[in-house]
Write an enzyme that holds these catalytic residues in place. Structure first.
Site, short mmCIF file in Angstrom:
data_model
loop_
_atom_site.label_atom_id
_atom_site.label_comp_id
_atom_site.label_asym_id
_atom_site.label_seq_id
_atom_site.Cartn_x
_atom_site.Cartn_y
_atom_site.Cartn_z
CG PHE A 32 -0.29 -0.19 2.35
CD1 PHE A 32 0.34 0.95 3.08
CD2 PHE A 32 -0.29 -1.52 3.07
CE1 PHE A 32 0.96 0.64 4.27
CE2 PHE A 32 0.30 -1.72 4.34
CZ PHE A 32 0.97 -0.77 4.87
CB THR A 47 -2.88 2.68 12.66
OG1 THR A 47 -1.67 2.88 13.62
CG2 THR A 47 -2.56 3.06 11.25
CG HIS A 72 2.83 11.35 11.84
ND1 HIS A 72 3.13 9.79 11.82
CD2 HIS A 72 3.81 11.78 12.33
CE1 HIS A 72 4.35 9.69 12.43
NE2 HIS A 72 4.67 10.68 12.69
CG ASN A 103 -4.28 7.47 10.00
OD1 ASN A 103 -4.09 8.42 9.36
ND2 ASN A 103 -3.80 6.32 10.27
NE ARG A 154 1.53 6.05 18.55
CZ ARG A 154 1.77 5.75 16.96
NH1 ARG A 154 2.03 6.88 16.32
NH2 ARG A 154 1.44 4.66 16.82
P1 ADP Z 1 0.83 5.14 12.78
O1 ADP Z 1 0.74 6.25 11.80
O2 ADP Z 1 -0.42 5.01 13.50
O3 ADP Z 1 2.22 5.17 13.33
P2 ADP Z 1 2.01 3.32 10.99
O4 ADP Z 1 3.57 3.77 11.14
O5 ADP Z 1 2.09 1.80 10.89
O6 ADP Z 1 1.08 3.86 11.79
O7 ADP Z 1 1.68 3.58 9.50
C1 ADP Z 1 2.05 4.78 8.74
C2 ADP Z 1 0.54 5.23 7.92
O8 ADP Z 1 0.20 4.27 6.86
C3 ADP Z 1 -0.69 5.19 8.62
O9 ADP Z 1 -0.85 6.14 9.73
C4 ADP Z 1 -1.84 5.05 7.86
O10 ADP Z 1 -1.96 6.16 7.13
C5 ADP Z 1 -0.84 4.00 6.56
N1 ADP Z 1 -1.24 2.63 6.65
C6 ADP Z 1 -0.76 1.74 7.65
N2 ADP Z 1 -1.23 0.72 7.51
C7 ADP Z 1 -1.93 0.64 6.33
C8 ADP Z 1 -2.83 -0.31 5.59
N3 ADP Z 1 -2.54 -1.60 5.91
N4 ADP Z 1 -3.28 0.30 4.39
C9 ADP Z 1 -3.23 1.38 3.93
N5 ADP Z 1 -2.69 2.38 4.61
C10 ADP Z 1 -1.95 1.96 6.01
#
Ligand code: ADP
Length: 137
Positions: free
Chosen positions: A57, A91, A115, A112, A85
């Site tokens: 993705f 997430t 960040h 979402n 957070r």
């Molecule tokens: P976070 O932002 O909560 O720390 P991550 O670092 O794991 O989470 O992921 C970065 C960003 O990538 C997420 O905020 C989200 O926008 C996107 N993301 C994460 N997992 C997925 C997924 N399975 N499909 C699509 N987008 C994703």
């Protein structure tokens, strides 16, 4: 006292909810230390999302995060990294409880809203990444 780095993502900008979300952070007792609006470049995105660059993705995230400029926010307060957070929720917005920012405003795992840094080391690196010298008070 900690400072964390938040990015208002393009879905927050397009929905015009930056003020609403910022109000939640301020009401939770956090203080603004810096703000900057910027268009994320491919170079910045490759660096910021290096930990998920191998995921299928990843190209979608690059497209989504480049759709509009983002707003970077440096926010300070007690235990800011974990507490921000917690205010965001998990997430995946579809799994985020009502009352969390992602639960109330997010739509998908990718869209979402914000960040937020996940550790003191990440916060320090991300503040350097998205702000210029002197931007954070
Ligand atoms: P976070 O932002 O909560 O720390 P991550 O670092 O794991 O989470 O992921 C970065 C960003 O990538 C997420 O905020 C989200 O926008 C996107 N993301 C994460 N997992 C997925 C997924 N399975 N499909 C699509 N987008 C994703």
């Amino acid at each position: 006292m900690e400072t964390t780095l938040i990015l208002f993502k393009p879905d927050a900008i397009e929905k015009r909810i930056v003020g609403t979300v910022l109000q939640r952070f301020e009401e939770a007792g956090f203080s603004i230390r810096g703000t900057r609006m910027l268009q994320l470049t491919r170079e910045l995105l490759d660096e910021h999302y290096a930990h998920i660059a191998d995921k299928p993705f990843f190209p979608e995230i690059v497209e989504f995060m480049s759709k509009t400029p983002v707003i970077a926010l440096a926010l300070a307060g007690d235990d800011a990294i974990n507490r921000v957070r917690d205010l965001l929720g998990p997430t995946d917005s579809t799994k985020a409880p009502a009352g969390t920012i992602r639960g109330d405003f997010g739509e998908t795992v990718m869209m979402n809203i914000c960040h937020a840094s996940d550790s003191p080391e990440a916060a320090a690196a991300e503040i350097k990444r998205f702000f210029r010298e002197g931007d954070v008070i």
